[in-house]
Design a protein around this motif. Structure first.
Motif, PDB file in Angstrom:
ATOM      1  N   GLU A   4      -0.114  57.628   9.420  1.00 43.65           N
ATOM      2  CA  GLU A   4      -1.370  58.241  10.050  1.00 43.65           C
ATOM      3  C   GLU A   4      -2.646  58.241   8.876  1.00 43.65           C
ATOM      4  N   ASP A   5      -3.746  58.455   9.281  1.00 45.32           N
ATOM      5  CA  ASP A   5      -4.822  58.513   8.455  1.00 45.32           C
ATOM      6  C   ASP A   5      -5.101  57.355   7.484  1.00 45.32           C
ATOM      7  N   SER A  64       4.290  63.989   8.167  1.00 45.59           N
ATOM      8  CA  SER A  64       3.518  63.796   9.672  1.00 45.59           C
ATOM      9  C   SER A  64       3.966  62.229  10.013  1.00 45.59           C
ATOM     10  N   PRO A  65       4.264  61.876  11.184  1.00 50.68           N
ATOM     11  CA  PRO A  65       4.143  62.523  12.255  1.00 50.68           C
ATOM     12  C   PRO A  65       5.299  63.387  12.571  1.00 50.68           C
TER      13      PRO A  65
END
Length: 306
Positions: free
Chosen positions: A157-158, A207-208
């Motif tokens: 992510e990100d 994450s996730p």
């Protein structure tokens, strides 16, 4: 005073090379797709740069001066060398290339992707080498930007806006346990029944996956009250010899269930779906070798949505 490359428009060398071949301003202009005044202006700039006429008119042709004749060979060699850099970027021969690809993935991804990917490359690109780098978060973003990571495979992510991505598959999380566990004969149908089991958790999950644990926490299944391991890879071995159950991504469960004699079920709890993508930096988007590897990964692991 010595002229530096920063002071020279390298496009002028293309004009110089073509003038040597055509001996004509108009023919050079046509050949290079430019107007005749633009070609004449380029010659004027070349004359200023070299402080030499370079070409003088003789009847209907432009004849090179002695200096232009001396420049012809090194300019041609320079043009060939520059052109070869584009050819190297555009060409990739998987049967002979010795490229090393650095791939970022989690330990779960390493178990799932690498066996098939290495076997595939051994058949179709025998000299290509693959190296796994475990990195995530800001470090991964910087590694991709700096060229230390070629591709990232996983539910990262990100990712930065400069990263391209292609979805490979979605997967759910399932509950894994040994074949003679009570859940095998009486699967839980309520969250309360599921909560009553002895749960194993993966500590410090990134994450996730942390979202899965947060959802379980909200259902009253607390990591602080269960057993914990530091790696997803050890979890199947723990449940194989204990009363624990563990909630893991399905692709990982697939790898271990049959070899360890384990059983899995869908838990009676709504958990987030994990989306796995292939990420790469725009710096390598048009690189032929990278494009080839991305195509192989998509062919091996890409799944279409129903």
């Amino acid at each position: 005073m010595t002229t530096t490359l920063r002071e020279i428009d390298l496009n002028l060398l293309v004009v110089l090379r073509d003038l040597m071949q055509t001996r004509s301003i108009s023919a050079t202009a046509v050949r290079l797709g430019m107007s005749q005044p633009a070609a004449s202006n380029a010659l004027a700039r070349l004359r200023t740069t070299y402080a030499n006429e370079l070409f003088v008119r003789a009847g209907n042709t432009m004849q090179p001066t002695a200096l232009a004749m001396q420049l012809a060979a090194p300019v041609e060699e320079a043009m060939v060398l520059l052109q070869s850099t584009f050819a190297q970027r555009e060409q990739f021969d998987p049967a002979h290339d010795t490229r090393l690809f650095n791939l970022a993935m989690t330990d779960v991804g390493e178990v799932y992707f690498m066996p098939r990917l290495i076997a595939h490359c051994a058949r179709h690109a025998p000299f290509v080498r693959l190296k796994v780098i475990q990195t995530s978060g800001p470090t991964l973003r910087q590694d991709m930007q700096d060229g230390r990571v070629d591709l990232a495979l996983g539910p990262f992510e990100d990712m930065p806006g400069s990263a391209y991505q292609q979805r490979l598959f979605d997967q759910s999380c399932v509950c894994l346990f040994r074949s003679d566990h009570p859940f095998a004969s009486h699967p839980p149908t309520t969250v309360a029944e599921y909560r009553h089991a002895r749960h194993l958790f993966v500590a410090n999950a990134a994450s996730p996956y942390v979202e899965i644990q947060q959802r379980m926490e909200k259902a009253g299944i607390h990591a602080s009250r269960g057993d914990q391991v530091s790696s997803f890879l050890s979890a199947p071995f723990v449940v194989a010899t204990s009363d624990c159950v563990v909630t893991l991504p399905f692709k990982l469960v697939e790898q271990f269930a049959r070899p360890l004699g384990l059983v899995w079920i869908h838990p009676p709890l709504r958990l987030p779906t994990l989306s796995t993508h292939c990420f790469w930096h725009r710096r390598v988007h048009q690189d032929a070798a990278h494009a080839w590897l991305r195509a192989q990964i998509m062919a091996l692991f890409g799944e279409t949505r129903d």
